[in-house]
Design a protein around this motif. Structure first.
Motif, PDB file in Angstrom:
ATOM      1  N   GLN A 206       2.217 -11.280   5.645  1.00 52.34           N
ATOM      2  CA  GLN A 206       3.639 -11.397   5.341  1.00 52.34           C
ATOM      3  C   GLN A 206       3.809 -12.136   4.012  1.00 52.34           C
ATOM      4  N   PRO A 207       4.970 -11.931   3.352  1.00 48.40           N
ATOM      5  CA  PRO A 207       5.279 -12.829   2.233  1.00 48.40           C
ATOM      6  C   PRO A 207       5.647 -14.209   2.779  1.00 48.40           C
ATOM      7  N   ASN A 208       5.399 -15.234   1.980  1.00 47.18           N
ATOM      8  CA  ASN A 208       5.629 -16.615   2.410  1.00 47.18           C
ATOM      9  C   ASN A 208       6.518 -17.337   1.411  1.00 47.18           C
ATOM     10  N   ALA A 209       7.535 -18.038   1.919  1.00 46.51           N
ATOM     11  CA  ALA A 209       8.421 -18.817   1.053  1.00 46.51           C
ATOM     12  C   ALA A 209       8.534 -20.231   1.595  1.00 46.51           C
ATOM     13  N   TYR A 210       8.272 -21.213   0.722  1.00 50.86           N
ATOM     14  CA  TYR A 210       8.381 -22.630   1.084  1.00 50.86           C
ATOM     15  C   TYR A 210       9.432 -23.260   0.176  1.00 50.86           C
ATOM     16  N   ILE A 211      10.611 -23.514   0.725  1.00 51.29           N
ATOM     17  CA  ILE A 211      11.695 -24.142  -0.046  1.00 51.29           C
ATOM     18  C   ILE A 211      11.893 -25.519   0.590  1.00 51.29           C
ATOM     19  N   LEU A 212      11.316 -26.547  -0.023  1.00 51.40           N
ATOM     20  CA  LEU A 212      11.034 -27.787   0.700  1.00 51.40           C
ATOM     21  C   LEU A 212      11.881 -28.984   0.299  1.00 51.40           C
ATOM     22  N   ALA A 213      12.934 -28.783  -0.474  1.00 54.45           N
ATOM     23  CA  ALA A 213      13.822 -29.899  -0.825  1.00 54.45           C
ATOM     24  C   ALA A 213      15.196 -29.330  -1.149  1.00 54.45           C
ATOM     25  N   ASP A 214      16.250 -30.157  -0.968  1.00 52.16           N
ATOM     26  CA  ASP A 214      17.591 -29.672  -1.279  1.00 52.16           C
ATOM     27  C   ASP A 214      17.712 -29.347  -2.762  1.00 52.16           C
ATOM     28  N   GLU A 215      17.181 -30.231  -3.608  1.00 51.12           N
ATOM     29  CA  GLU A 215      17.125 -29.967  -5.057  1.00 51.12           C
ATOM     30  C   GLU A 215      15.647 -29.857  -5.442  1.00 51.12           C
ATOM     31  N   GLY A 216      15.178 -30.655  -6.394  1.00 51.53           N
ATOM     32  CA  GLY A 216      13.774 -30.573  -6.773  1.00 51.53           C
ATOM     33  C   GLY A 216      12.869 -31.298  -5.780  1.00 51.53           C
ATOM     34  N   ILE A 217      11.581 -30.936  -5.786  1.00 50.69           N
ATOM     35  CA  ILE A 217      10.554 -31.714  -5.088  1.00 50.69           C
ATOM     36  C   ILE A 217      10.487 -33.076  -5.810  1.00 50.69           C
ATOM     37  N   PRO A 218      10.212 -34.186  -5.118  1.00 49.05           N
ATOM     38  CA  PRO A 218      10.157 -35.490  -5.819  1.00 49.05           C
ATOM     39  C   PRO A 218       9.103 -35.509  -6.933  1.00 49.05           C
ATOM     40  N   SER A 219       9.322 -36.403  -7.889  1.00 44.38           N
ATOM     41  CA  SER A 219       8.316 -36.602  -8.932  1.00 44.38           C
ATOM     42  C   SER A 219       7.089 -37.287  -8.325  1.00 44.38           C
ATOM     43  N   LYS A 220       6.018 -37.342  -9.088  1.00 46.53           N
ATOM     44  CA  LYS A 220       4.793 -37.990  -8.604  1.00 46.53           C
ATOM     45  C   LYS A 220       5.043 -39.470  -8.302  1.00 46.53           C
ATOM     46  N   ILE A 221       5.754 -40.156  -9.215  1.00 46.19           N
ATOM     47  CA  ILE A 221       5.975 -41.598  -9.000  1.00 46.19           C
ATOM     48  C   ILE A 221       6.996 -41.842  -7.890  1.00 46.19           C
ATOM     49  N   ASP A 222       7.737 -40.804  -7.484  1.00 43.89           N
ATOM     50  CA  ASP A 222       8.654 -40.947  -6.354  1.00 43.89           C
ATOM     51  C   ASP A 222       8.034 -40.438  -5.058  1.00 43.89           C
ATOM     52  N   GLY A 223       6.728 -40.174  -5.050  1.00 42.80           N
ATOM     53  CA  GLY A 223       6.049 -39.917  -3.779  1.00 42.80           C
ATOM     54  C   GLY A 223       5.800 -38.470  -3.413  1.00 42.80           C
ATOM     55  N   ARG A 224       5.691 -37.597  -4.409  1.00 42.26           N
ATOM     56  CA  ARG A 224       5.449 -36.183  -4.107  1.00 42.26           C
ATOM     57  C   ARG A 224       4.103 -35.962  -3.415  1.00 42.26           C
ATOM     58  N   GLY A 225       3.122 -36.769  -3.730  1.00 45.12           N
ATOM     59  CA  GLY A 225       1.791 -36.511  -3.188  1.00 45.12           C
ATOM     60  C   GLY A 225       1.136 -35.342  -3.894  1.00 45.12           C
ATOM     61  N   ASP A 226       0.353 -34.560  -3.128  1.00 48.13           N
ATOM     62  CA  ASP A 226      -0.445 -33.489  -3.724  1.00 48.13           C
ATOM     63  C   ASP A 226       0.186 -32.111  -3.552  1.00 48.13           C
ATOM     64  N   PHE A 227       1.494 -32.045  -3.530  1.00 50.87           N
ATOM     65  CA  PHE A 227       2.169 -30.761  -3.315  1.00 50.87           C
ATOM     66  C   PHE A 227       1.680 -29.687  -4.285  1.00 50.87           C
ATOM     67  N   LEU A 228       1.593 -30.034  -5.579  1.00 54.54           N
ATOM     68  CA  LEU A 228       1.313 -28.999  -6.575  1.00 54.54           C
ATOM     69  C   LEU A 228      -0.083 -28.405  -6.393  1.00 54.54           C
ATOM     70  N   SER A 229      -1.078 -29.264  -6.219  1.00 55.66           N
ATOM     71  CA  SER A 229      -2.440 -28.737  -6.065  1.00 55.66           C
ATOM     72  C   SER A 229      -2.616 -28.058  -4.704  1.00 55.66           C
ATOM     73  N   LYS A 230      -1.975 -28.588  -3.667  1.00 56.60           N
ATOM     74  CA  LYS A 230      -2.109 -27.976  -2.340  1.00 56.60           C
ATOM     75  C   LYS A 230      -1.427 -26.611  -2.282  1.00 56.60           C
ATOM     76  N   ALA A 231      -0.220 -26.518  -2.851  1.00 54.04           N
ATOM     77  CA  ALA A 231       0.481 -25.225  -2.847  1.00 54.04           C
ATOM     78  C   ALA A 231      -0.313 -24.200  -3.644  1.00 54.04           C
ATOM     79  N   THR A 232      -0.880 -24.637  -4.765  1.00 57.42           N
ATOM     80  CA  THR A 232      -1.661 -23.722  -5.602  1.00 57.42           C
ATOM     81  C   THR A 232      -2.907 -23.260  -4.864  1.00 57.42           C
ATOM     82  N   SER A 233      -3.578 -24.172  -4.187  1.00 52.41           N
ATOM     83  CA  SER A 233      -4.780 -23.821  -3.427  1.00 52.41           C
ATOM     84  C   SER A 233      -4.457 -22.843  -2.297  1.00 52.41           C
ATOM     85  N   LYS A 234      -3.351 -23.100  -1.588  1.00 50.78           N
ATOM     86  CA  LYS A 234      -2.957 -22.196  -0.494  1.00 50.78           C
ATOM     87  C   LYS A 234      -2.631 -20.803  -1.035  1.00 50.78           C
TER      88      LYS A 234
END
Ligand SMILES: [Zn+2]
Length: 377
Positions: A206-234
């Motif tokens: 199936q196609p997959n869509a992850y829309i995970l924040a009302d506006e932007g995903i938090p910045s790194k210094i605001d606690g995003r964690g590893d979203f970018l590398s994990k989403a890319t790996s998935k």
């Protein structure tokens, strides 16, 4: 919101080699296995931002894994100093357009994007961003609107764009809309595995869509964690297991926001997170040589330079250089007009060397997809 200004993006593309033996069949080998393309955009990432990975990162940055490096010129048709919309649209449609344009030419006519072109060739497609998925950079690959501010129109276009892997923010533009519609129901009707809470495991068929924040995903210094590398790996695992070629755009969105905020800590943390994600992608490219990776930006943000670090005596105002440290200086809180680096790896990477206009990146990707037959010696 912490940052109300516009964002920009940086771009990387990954292209790889056919696994066929060129020696055995020079004419056919280049086209037998369709090429995967990964375009990574570090929004606002000029040479100074890349340089911070060398001064402030641990170990050798992944940028050092590239041999083929060039520069592009960012100006658009209406402004010498461009924005993310015109910048990404130059990459997506192959034409320079006007500032704020999304997927339309300078006369506001919609143009087929490289993502749409490759869908017709049977490609899987993916878009990953830290901003809302309706923001200028990702939108330029699937939407066609006259102005980047039309987030609700862009959201509606995404629901029918048939992008196979979507990850980012922007729930408000899908379900808290001025027209009262809930666009998420359209995603369900289109057969999506939709997750608005977490980066769950993709469903392969199936196609997959992850829309995970009302506006932007938090910045790194605001606690995003590893979203970018994990989403890319998935996404890479998903595409690889589905056994079809793919085109994916990954945006490190907040390098630009750090520049606008003149916040060195934010900017550097975003560059380092982008570099970490770059490592994930480069590992994939090295294992899957029929892939082209292109990494670049739309423009630089902040007029950043790296200079001498001084300790200042508060009582006397005297400055004393600290020779083992560097400082980050901002010349503006806006975009700048500097040449932007382009890093390429994989099949067709050598064609990204030199200095050229930003829209040439589109044409260089197209050339990599359809190389001329190799001449016999
Ligand atoms: Zn910006």
């Amino acid at each position: 919101m912490r940052f109300s200004f516009q964002k920009f993006m940086a771009l990387g593309i990954l292209i790889g080699m056919s696994g066929c033996s060129i020696k055995q069949n020079k004419e056919k080998s280049a086209q037998e296995e369709p090429l995967n393309i990964i375009l990574m955009i570090g929004d606002g990432m000029g040479v100074p931002q890349v340089s911070t990975a060398y001064y402030f990162g641990e170990g050798i940055p992944n940028f050092s894994r590239f041999k083929h490096i060039g520069f592009h010129k960012t100006s658009d048709k209406s402004h010498r100093i461009t924005d993310s919309a015109a910048g990404a649209t130059a990459f997506s449609i192959g034409e320079k357009t006007y500032k704020r344009a999304i997927g339309v030419s300078v006369d506001t006519i919609p143009q087929e994007t490289i993502l749409e072109h490759l869908q017709k060739q049977g490609y899987q497609t993916g878009l990953i961003s830290l901003t809302t998925v309706t923001h200028a950079t990702p939108a330029s690959f699937y939407a066609h609107v006259k102005n980047r501010d039309l987030h609700e129109d862009i959201a509606a276009q995404l629901a029918t764009a048939k992008v196979d892997f979507i990850a980012g923010g922007g729930r408000n533009y899908f379900r808290n809309r001025t027209d009262g519609k809930n666009i998420f129901t359209d995603f369900i009707q289109q057969g999506y595995h939709l997750d608005t809470l977490q980066l769950s495991e993709p469903v392969l068929d199936q196609p997959n869509a992850y829309i995970l924040a009302d506006e932007g995903i938090p910045s790194k210094i605001d606690g995003r964690g590893d979203f970018l590398s994990k989403a890319t790996s998935k996404a890479l695992n998903y595409f690889n297991q589905n056994d079809k070629p793919f085109f994916m755009m990954v945006e490190g969105s907040y390098i630009d926001w750090g520049g606008h905020a003149e916040d060195a800590e934010m900017m550097i943390s975003e560059v380092l997170d982008f570099d970490k994600t770059l490592g994930v992608v480069l590992d994939f490219v090295e294992e899957h040589p029929n892939t082209l990776l292109v990494v670049t930006a739309d423009h630089e943000t902040g007029g950043v330079s790296i200079g001498k670090y001084y300790d200042v005596d508060e009582s006397t105002g005297d400055k004393k250089e600290v020779p083992e440290k560097v400082a980050v200086y901002f010349n503006t809180d806006q975009h700048s007009g500097e040449l932007i680096p382009v890093f390429a790896k994989g099949k067709g990477a050598e064609n990204f060397q030199g200095i050229y206009e930003n829209n040439e990146i589109y044409h260089k990707m197209r050339i990599a997809l359809n190389p001329k037959p190799v001449e016999n010696e």
